[in-house]
Design an enzyme around this catalytic site. Structure first.
Site, short mmCIF file in Angstrom:
data_model
loop_
_atom_site.label_atom_id
_atom_site.label_comp_id
_atom_site.label_asym_id
_atom_site.label_seq_id
_atom_site.Cartn_x
_atom_site.Cartn_y
_atom_site.Cartn_z
CG HIS A 469 -1.81 1.17 1.35
ND1 HIS A 469 -3.14 1.14 1.03
CD2 HIS A 469 -1.57 2.45 1.75
CE1 HIS A 469 -3.68 2.33 1.22
NE2 HIS A 469 -2.75 3.16 1.66
CD GLU A 470 1.52 3.62 3.65
OE1 GLU A 470 1.69 4.68 3.01
OE2 GLU A 470 0.47 3.38 4.28
CG HIS A 473 0.18 6.20 -0.80
ND1 HIS A 473 -0.86 6.85 -1.43
CD2 HIS A 473 -0.37 5.63 0.31
CE1 HIS A 473 -1.98 6.65 -0.74
NE2 HIS A 473 -1.70 5.93 0.31
CG HIS A 476 0.42 8.88 -7.03
ND1 HIS A 476 -0.72 9.16 -6.34
CD2 HIS A 476 0.26 9.47 -8.23
CE1 HIS A 476 -1.53 9.89 -7.10
NE2 HIS A 476 -0.96 10.08 -8.25
ZN LIG Z 1 -3.02 5.23 1.85
#
Ligand SMILES: [Zn+2]
Length: 677
Positions: A469-470, A473, A476
């Site tokens: 998940h991290e 990010h 991104h």
């Molecule tokens: Zn998040």
């Protein structure tokens, strides 16, 4: 250069953050100096005798404060990841200076007049989509803060803002006081039946700290959640649950009922002053969802599809509780307990079985391999990059041609000075300056199981998905490719920012991915496929009820913020009406959700709670596309990079999504993944 400047690393030019040269005493004077420098930069825009243009006003304003931003990012990142009393004190001193500076900027009428001149002539300018977005974002930053209002209305707005800030603070303080006021002391060990040893030890420790004999439980999550999940005493679960649900809804000085009404009414007034129909209309203007109607349509569509499944799950759970303990009517305080029992029965999947396959180093290699297969990224450890703690790992990230893409920091284990949870952050934004593409410095910070003398760091499956998940990010941020830093990377609308992170979690459940890295840390054996199947199945466990619950919170939030609240007299009656379509458990008259709903009345989630589900719809729909074409399909990955990851907030997120996906997001993929259709 004066002496202070020469000795303060924050005031010199640097590329990667110069952590080892920075001392705590550098922060306050350094940042104060940089605030003053930024004010000078802003004054130069205002004093410019030339007529305002996109370049001399909007772009120049966008580029002010670059050094201030870098210094504050270092400071506040440290305050989260490696703090101490001294840093916390500096944060207390700095925060009002920075918020005053921000407020002064937004209230600067001469500056706004220049931005407005450019904005009003935007149709005659030949701006590309990114430039238009920048102009609009900048203009809205002022107008949404009241810059277009008459003097008396401006004064009114300031008064509302001051009142709201105070009320939100009080709301939060009351919830905290009520959370802390309750304690449940148990002296008979038999009443702890069912609880795992860890929860018992923690409770014994809490009792000891309070000079009590026995085991003490509280309403704080680390104490409350295990008790509700494992304690077999129904009476005590009920006691704890009722206390939790009554927070700030009791007849005492911490009651939040009036505060809820006041906050809702002031927000509505504020929105009306600014020309919006409701607070939700105001908030959603800068969201992918755009309008309250779209949030309602979205929520109701999911609700209709999730409801039958939720009903069915509830009935099954109730039958299970009856069979096990002769329970006739399942109550709120039974839900976590029997759900856990049923889950164990159905899947008998526990962390200890899985952990040997998820050695931290292997998982990191795995996530890097995924990034390589999808986007051609290479991660090379580089110890010469300065960091703030010896545990922090530093990498140079390059593309297939060896060109630098980003600097990547990863900080994995808990420490005394690190706050809980996991997050992605940045030390330097990406931007294109005078044709030079300045690459970003991105970091992830986690609190994963530490290695011990005999064992390496072995992650739970939940920690594995958290890392993905991290890292999503982080991608991104790392793959950002925009001109202006304010629109770069994760600077996107709130209900869009979780797409890259959540979508990457999907790879963890795939055989093709796990084969890359999920090898037993001792034997090297690949994780058994039946375990993978179980992980997948158990991930969809009780998704119907979970969905219903999330939607009910989102709909309650919209009820408070989507219409004029001035006629609402009773918080409880209003809430009951809002929950009418979504409740499964018998109502509890002494409990109230709204009076302790800190997300929306204290935090920043007002008219935004829906975004949890919204992001899930996006991520499931996006992953379904990968799944159909191959999860490592280069063509799809490149589209995702080109239209989503690299674009940041330069274009409308729905347009970006459609460019990637070829169509608007469809909730069916989520419903399918959740086993609801
Ligand atoms: Zn998040």
């Amino acid at each position: 250069m004066n002496k202070q400047t020469m000795q303060n690393p924050l005031l010199q030019s640097f590329d990667t953050a110069p952590f080892s040269g920075i001392k705590n005493e550098h922060f306050l004077p350094g940042i104060i100096q940089l605030i003053a420098d930024t004010k000078d930069e802003v004054a130069a825009i205002v004093d410019n005798l030339e007529a305002p243009t996109f370049e001399n006003t909007v772009v120049t304003l966008e580029n002010t404060g670059t050094r201030l931003d870098r210094a504050t990012s270092i400071f506040f990142n440290l305050n989260s990841a490696e703090t101490n009393d001294e840093i916390q004190q500096i944060a207390q001193d700095l925060s009002p200076l920075l918020s005053d500076f921000q407020n002064d900027l937004l209230l600067n009428e001469a500056l706004f007049a220049r931005v407005k001149t450019v904005f009003d002539t935007r149709k005659t300018l030949t701006l590309n989509p990114e430039q238009s977005m920048l102009l609009e974002k900048q203009y809205k930053g002022f107008s949404r803060n009241g810059a277009n209002l008459s003097e008396d209305k401006k004064t009114e707005l300031r008064k509302i803002d001051t009142k709201l800030a105070k009320l939100k603070l009080t709301f939060g303080e009351n919830v905290l006081a009520e959370t802390n006021a309750f304690e449940m002391l148990i002296t008979d060990e038999a009443e702890l039946a069912g609880l795992p040893d860890g929860a018992k030890e923690a409770a014994a420790q809490t009792a000891k700290e309070n000079d009590k004999e026995g085991w003490m439980f509280s309403l704080q999550y680390p104490s409350y959640i295990p008790f509700m999940t494992y304690a077999s005493s129904r009476e005590l679960r009920k006691k704890l649950s009722l206390a939790f649900g009554a927070r700030a809804f009791q007849d005492n000085k911490y009651n939040n009922e009036q505060h809820v009404l006041d906050i809702a009414n002031l927000r509505h007034k504020r929105a009306q002053l600014l020309g919006y129909e409701s607070h939700a209309h105001f908030v959603l203007e800068e969201r992918m969802a755009e309008t309250p109607q779209k949030v309602y349509d979205f929520s109701n569509e999911l609700l209709e599809k999730a409801k039958p499944a939720a009903r069915k799950e509830f009935n099954e759970l109730e039958a299970f509780a009856k069979e096990l303990d002769g329970i006739d009517q399942l109550q709120k305080w039974d839900s976590a307990y029997y759900a856990e029992k049923l889950k164990q029965k159905l899947f008998s999947l526990d962390d200890e079985q899985l952990k040997p396959y998820f050695k931290l180093e292997n998982v990191i290699e795995g996530v890097f391999t995924v990034a390589d297969k999808l986007f051609g990224l290479q991660f090379e450890a580089d110890d010469s990059i300065d960091s703030y703690h010896k545990e922090v790992k530093t990498y140079r990230v390059t593309d297939a041609e060896g060109v630098l893409v980003a600097i990547f920091y990863a900080d994995f284990h808990p420490r005394a000075g690190k706050r809980g949870g996991a997050w992605m952050t940045s030390y330097k934004p990406q931007q294109i300056n005078d044709g030079v593409n300045d690459r970003p410095h991105v970091s992830i910070v986690c609190n994963f199981t530490k290695p011990t003398a005999s064992k390496p760091s072995l992650l739970t499956f939940n920690e594995v998905t958290t890392l993905f998940h991290e890292f999503g990010h982080a991608l991104h941020g790392m793959l950002a490719n925009t001109t202006y830093s304010g629109l770069s990377g994760t600077n996107v609308y709130w209900d869009f920012v979780e797409l890259p992170s959540q979508v990457l979690e999907n790879w963890c459940y795939e055989k093709e991915t796990l084969q890359l890295f999920a090898h037993h840390y001792e034997t090297g054996a690949l994780i058994p496929m039946e375990l993978i199947a179980k992980i997948k199945e158990s991930a969809a466990f009780h998704e119907g009820m979970q969905t219903l619950r999330q939607l009910s919170f989102g709909l309650l939030d919209m009820s408070w913020h989507g219409a004029d609240p001035s006629e609402i007299k009773s918080v409880k009656a209003f809430e009951k009406e809002a929950f009418k379509n979504t409740s499964l458990y018998p109502a509890v008259p002494s409990n109230c959700m709204s009076t302790a709903f800190s997300h929306i009345f204290q935090g920043g989630y007002s008219a935004g709670y829906y975004s949890y589900k919204w992001a899930e719809v996006l991520d499931a729909d996006a992953f379904a596309y990968f799944k159909a074409e191959g999860i490592f399909n280069k063509k799809i990955a490149t589209k995702f990079k080109d239209y989503v990851l690299s674009q940041g907030g330069t274009q409308d997120p729905m347009e970006l999504y459609v460019k990637f996906r070829g169509q608007k997001p469809n909730p069916d993929a989520l419903l399918k993944r959740a086993g609801l259709i």
